[in-house]
Design an enzyme around this catalytic site. Structure first.
Site, PDB file in Angstrom:
ATOM      1  N   HIS A   1       8.080  -7.440  -0.349  1.00 46.82           N
ATOM      2  CA  HIS A   1       7.710  -6.490   0.703  1.00 46.82           C
ATOM      3  C   HIS A   1       8.630  -6.629   1.915  1.00 46.82           C
ATOM      4  O   HIS A   1       8.453  -5.909   2.901  1.00 46.82           O
ATOM      5  CB  HIS A   1       6.272  -6.752   1.167  1.00 46.82           C
TER       6      HIS A   1
ATOM      7  N   LYS B   1       0.816  -1.232   0.000  1.00 50.82           N
ATOM      8  CA  LYS B   1       0.000   0.000   0.000  1.00 50.82           C
ATOM      9  C   LYS B   1       0.842   1.271   0.000  1.00 50.82           C
ATOM     10  O   LYS B   1       0.508   2.272   0.622  1.00 50.82           O
ATOM     11  CB  LYS B   1      -0.992   0.030   1.189  1.00 50.82           C
TER      12      LYS B   1
ATOM     13  N   GLY C   1       2.498   2.094  -3.141  1.00 47.51           N
ATOM     14  CA  GLY C   1       2.773   2.430  -4.540  1.00 47.51           C
ATOM     15  C   GLY C   1       3.462   1.307  -5.302  1.00 47.51           C
ATOM     16  O   GLY C   1       4.035   1.538  -6.371  1.00 47.51           O
ATOM     17  N   THR C   2       3.378   0.084  -4.767  1.00 50.84           N
ATOM     18  CA  THR C   2       4.002  -1.080  -5.411  1.00 50.84           C
ATOM     19  C   THR C   2       3.494  -1.263  -6.839  1.00 50.84           C
ATOM     20  O   THR C   2       4.277  -1.464  -7.776  1.00 50.84           O
ATOM     21  CB  THR C   2       3.651  -2.366  -4.616  1.00 50.84           C
ATOM     22  N   THR C   3       2.172  -1.234  -6.985  1.00 52.95           N
ATOM     23  CA  THR C   3       1.547  -1.489  -8.278  1.00 52.95           C
ATOM     24  C   THR C   3       2.028  -0.455  -9.299  1.00 52.95           C
ATOM     25  O   THR C   3       2.326  -0.787 -10.455  1.00 52.95           O
ATOM     26  CB  THR C   3       0.008  -1.412  -8.117  1.00 52.95           C
ATOM     27  N   TRP C   4       2.134   0.773  -8.862  1.00 54.32           N
ATOM     28  CA  TRP C   4       2.558   1.863  -9.751  1.00 54.32           C
ATOM     29  C   TRP C   4       4.024   1.712 -10.156  1.00 54.32           C
ATOM     30  O   TRP C   4       4.360   1.772 -11.337  1.00 54.32           O
ATOM     31  CB  TRP C   4       2.321   3.179  -9.010  1.00 54.32           C
TER      32      TRP C   4
ATOM     33  N   GLY D   1      -5.813   6.336  -5.021  1.00 58.49           N
ATOM     34  CA  GLY D   1      -4.592   6.804  -5.679  1.00 58.49           C
ATOM     35  C   GLY D   1      -4.320   8.289  -5.496  1.00 58.49           C
ATOM     36  O   GLY D   1      -3.830   8.940  -6.415  1.00 58.49           O
TER      37      GLY D   1
ATOM     38  N   SER E   1      -4.716   3.199   3.491  1.00 55.46           N
ATOM     39  CA  SER E   1      -4.813   2.309   2.336  1.00 55.46           C
ATOM     40  C   SER E   1      -4.802   0.845   2.792  1.00 55.46           C
ATOM     41  O   SER E   1      -5.589   0.014   2.328  1.00 55.46           O
ATOM     42  CB  SER E   1      -3.650   2.604   1.385  1.00 55.46           C
TER      43      SER E   1
ATOM     44  N   ARG F   1       5.858   5.787   1.351  1.00 64.00           N
ATOM     45  CA  ARG F   1       4.664   6.636   1.323  1.00 64.00           C
ATOM     46  C   ARG F   1       4.419   7.214   2.710  1.00 64.00           C
ATOM     47  O   ARG F   1       4.796   6.585   3.719  1.00 64.00           O
ATOM     48  CB  ARG F   1       3.462   5.768   0.897  1.00 64.00           C
TER      49      ARG F   1
HETATM   50  P1  A3P Z   1      -5.025   4.145  -2.019  1.00 62.95           P
HETATM   51  O1  A3P Z   1      -5.518   2.979  -1.244  1.00 62.95           O
HETATM   52  O2  A3P Z   1      -4.632   5.305  -1.149  1.00 62.95           O
HETATM   53  O3  A3P Z   1      -5.924   4.544  -3.117  1.00 62.95           O
HETATM   54  P2  A3P Z   1       0.257  -0.944  -3.480  1.00 62.95           P
HETATM   55  O4  A3P Z   1       0.344  -0.984  -4.937  1.00 62.95           O
HETATM   56  O5  A3P Z   1       1.580  -0.834  -2.770  1.00 62.95           O
HETATM   57  O6  A3P Z   1      -0.625  -2.013  -2.946  1.00 62.95           O
HETATM   58  O7  A3P Z   1      -0.431   0.452  -3.106  1.00 62.95           O
HETATM   59  C1  A3P Z   1      -1.769   0.670  -3.412  1.00 62.95           C
HETATM   60  C2  A3P Z   1      -2.004   2.160  -3.370  1.00 62.95           C
HETATM   61  O8  A3P Z   1      -1.425   2.762  -4.529  1.00 62.95           O
HETATM   62  C3  A3P Z   1      -3.499   2.463  -3.427  1.00 62.95           C
HETATM   63  O9  A3P Z   1      -3.649   3.703  -2.720  1.00 62.95           O
HETATM   64  C4  A3P Z   1      -3.718   2.620  -4.911  1.00 62.95           C
HETATM   65  O10 A3P Z   1      -4.883   3.338  -5.218  1.00 62.95           O
HETATM   66  C5  A3P Z   1      -2.454   3.351  -5.312  1.00 62.95           C
HETATM   67  N1  A3P Z   1      -2.125   3.178  -6.731  1.00 62.95           N
HETATM   68  C6  A3P Z   1      -2.204   2.053  -7.477  1.00 62.95           C
HETATM   69  N2  A3P Z   1      -1.826   2.308  -8.735  1.00 62.95           N
HETATM   70  C7  A3P Z   1      -1.496   3.607  -8.809  1.00 62.95           C
HETATM   71  C8  A3P Z   1      -1.054   4.467  -9.859  1.00 62.95           C
HETATM   72  N3  A3P Z   1      -0.890   4.031 -11.091  1.00 62.95           N
HETATM   73  N4  A3P Z   1      -0.825   5.758  -9.553  1.00 62.95           N
HETATM   74  C9  A3P Z   1      -0.990   6.229  -8.308  1.00 62.95           C
HETATM   75  N5  A3P Z   1      -1.431   5.479  -7.272  1.00 62.95           N
HETATM   76  C10 A3P Z   1      -1.674   4.176  -7.519  1.00 62.95           C
END
Ligand code: A3P
Length: 345
Positions: A151, A86, A88-91, A311, A181, A173
Site C-alpha cells: 500500500h 479499500k 480494489g486490492t482484493t479484486w 463492492g 469503504s 478508486r
Molecule cells: P466496499 O467497502 O465499497 O464494498 P480492498 O480490497 O482494497 O481492501 O478494497 C475493498 C473494497 O473492494 C470493498 O469495497 C470491497 O467490497 C471491494 N471488493 C472486494 N472484492 C471485490 C471484487 N471481487 N469485485 C469488486 N469489488 C470488490
C-alpha cells in the site's frame, strides 16, 4: 505442470516466511525512527505517524515498509500490486494471480488456490505479511514470477523495484467511495479496540487532511499516475469504476501488461470469462475461505469477509452529505488539475 509443482511457489513463499531469519535490531532501529516522527490521530484505531516522504500510517506497518525498503531485492520479472487500502486490492490480486497462473490452475478448477487461500493468501503484502515480527525472509528462493503487494506510495516503494524494472499494477478508486469503504473497515477495528467509531463527517475531515492510511489519497494516486505516464516505468494504471464496467477488457490488458497475453478465439474468450467469474465479488464473497477464514496481518487476524463489504460504485451517496461530497470533489479537481488524470464524477 503436475498438481504437486502447481502449489510450489506458494509453498516456497510460506516456507521462506516460516524459516525466515530474524533481525530484531533492524526492526527496533526503524521503530525508534518512526516513534520520533510527527504523529496524530488518524482514520483508524491507532496513532498515525507521518513518514519523511509525506504519508501516514501506524507504527508497525510503517516499520514493515522500511524493512522492505532496506531488505527486498527486486527482479525484473516481479509484479507488484500497489493500491491504497479499500481501492480494489482484493479484486486486482485475484485477477492478477488467476491470469498469471492460468496455465497451472484453470480458473474454473474447484481446487484453485484462490478458492482455498483467498487473494491475500496468494499475493502477500510486504508491510503487513512478509516483513513483520522481526522477520527477514529469503525471497531469493522463490521462483519467477514473484507476485507481491503493497500500500505504500510510489515514492517509498522498496528502492530496488524502480532500478530493476519490476512491473507495478495500480488501482485507484473514487476518493469518496474509498473513504466510505475505509471508514466502514476502520469502524470494526475501533470497536474491537473499545474506541468510539468516527462519525462519517469526522472521518471525512481527517481524510481531507490526508490522515487516512497511506494518505494523503491525492499524493498516492498522483505518484503512481506519474509513474504510469513516464515510460520506461512499467506501471499499469486501472480505475476500480472502469473495472466494474468491463472486467474482461481489464483482464486482457492485465495479461498483456504482465507478458501473458490472451490470444483471440472462443477458447481464449472463455478463459477470460472464467477469470472474471472466479474473481467476481459474488463468487469470491460466497467462498468458505471468505466466510470463515482469517488473514494474519501484522495488525491482527482480519476476517476475510471484511475485505468484501458491498463492492459497488457510488455507495458514498448513501453516507456523505452533498456538501462534503462537493468539498472532496473540489480538492480532487484542484489536485489533479494539469496532471492529465481525468476526474470521475
Ligand atoms: P466496499 O467497502 O465499497 O464494498 P480492498 O480490497 O482494497 O481492501 O478494497 C475493498 C473494497 O473492494 C470493498 O469495497 C470491497 O467490497 C471491494 N471488493 C472486494 N472484492 C471485490 C471484487 N471481487 N469485485 C469488486 N469489488 C470488490
Amino acid at each position: 505442470m503436475s498438481p504437486s509443482t502447481q502449489t510450489s511457489p506458494l509453498q516456497a513463499e510460506q516456507d521462506a516466511c516460516a524459516e525466515a531469519e530474524t533481525n530484531p535490531e533492524l526492526y527496533q532501529h526503524f521503530a525508534n525512527l518512526v516513534s520520533s516522527l510527527p504523529s496524530s490521530e488518524g482514520l483508524s484505531h491507532n496513532q498515525f505517524y507521518r513518514h519523511d516522504q509525506g504519508w501516514h500510517t501506524g507504527l508497525v506497518v510503517m516499520v514493515g515498509a522500511m524493512v522492505a525498503d532496506a531488505c527486498f531485492t527486486a527482479r525484473p520479472s516481479d509484479i507488484v500490486v500497489a493500491t491504497l487500502p479499500k481501492s480494489g486490492t482484493t479484486w486486482i490480486k485475484s485477477l492478477l494471480y488467476a491470469t498469471v497462473h492460468r496455465r497451472e490452475h484453470h480458473p474454473a478448477a474447484a481446487d484453485h488456490p484462490l478458492t482455498s487461500l483467498g487473494p491475500h493468501g496468494c499475493i502477500k503484502f510486504f508491510e503487513y505479511q512478509i516483513y513483520t515480527r522481526n522477520k527477514v525472509p529469503d525471497l531469493d528462493k522463490l521462483p519467477d514470477p514473484r507476485l507481491f503487494s503493497t500500500h505504500v506510495p510510489s515514492v517509498s516503494l522498496p528502492r530496488t523495484i524502480a532500478t530493476s524494472g519490476s512491473k507495478i499494477v495500480y488501482v485507484c478508486r473514487d476518493p469518496k467511495d474509498h473513504l466510505i469503504s475505509q471508514w466502514d473497515f476502520a469502524k470494526k477495528f475501533r470497536v474491537m479496540n473499545q474506541l468510539e467509531p468516527f462519525s462519517v463527517e469526522a472521518a471525512a475531515e481527517l481524510f481531507c487532511r490526508g490522515l487516512s492510511p497511506f494518505g494523503p489519497y491525492w499524493d498516492h494516486v498522483l505518484g503512481y499516475w506519474r509513474a504510469h505516464r513516464s515510460p520506461p516505468d512499467p506501471t499499469l494504471f486501472f480505475r476500480y469504476e472502469e473495472m466494474h464496467k468491463d472486467p474482461a477488457a481489464h483482464v486482457r490488458r492485465l495479461a498483456e501488461f504482465v507478458g501473458h497475453p490472451f490470444g483471440t478465439g472462443e477458447e481464449e474468450d472463455a478463459a477470460v470469462d472464467a477469470i472474471v467469474r472466479l474473481c467476481s465479488f459474488e463468487h469470491m464473497s460466497g467462498l468458505e475461505v471468505t466466510k470463515t477464514g482469517k488473514t494474519d496481518l501484522v495488525v491482527g487476524a482480519v476476517e476475510n469477509s471484511s475485505f468484501f463489504q458491498r463492492g459497488v460504485v457510488g455507495d458514498w451517496a448513501n453516507h456523505l452529505s452533498p456538501e462534503t461530497a462537493r468539498h472532496i470533489d473540489a480538492i480532487t479537481a484542484a489536485k489533479f488539475m494539469r496532471s492529465g488524470l481525468p476526474v470521475l464524477s
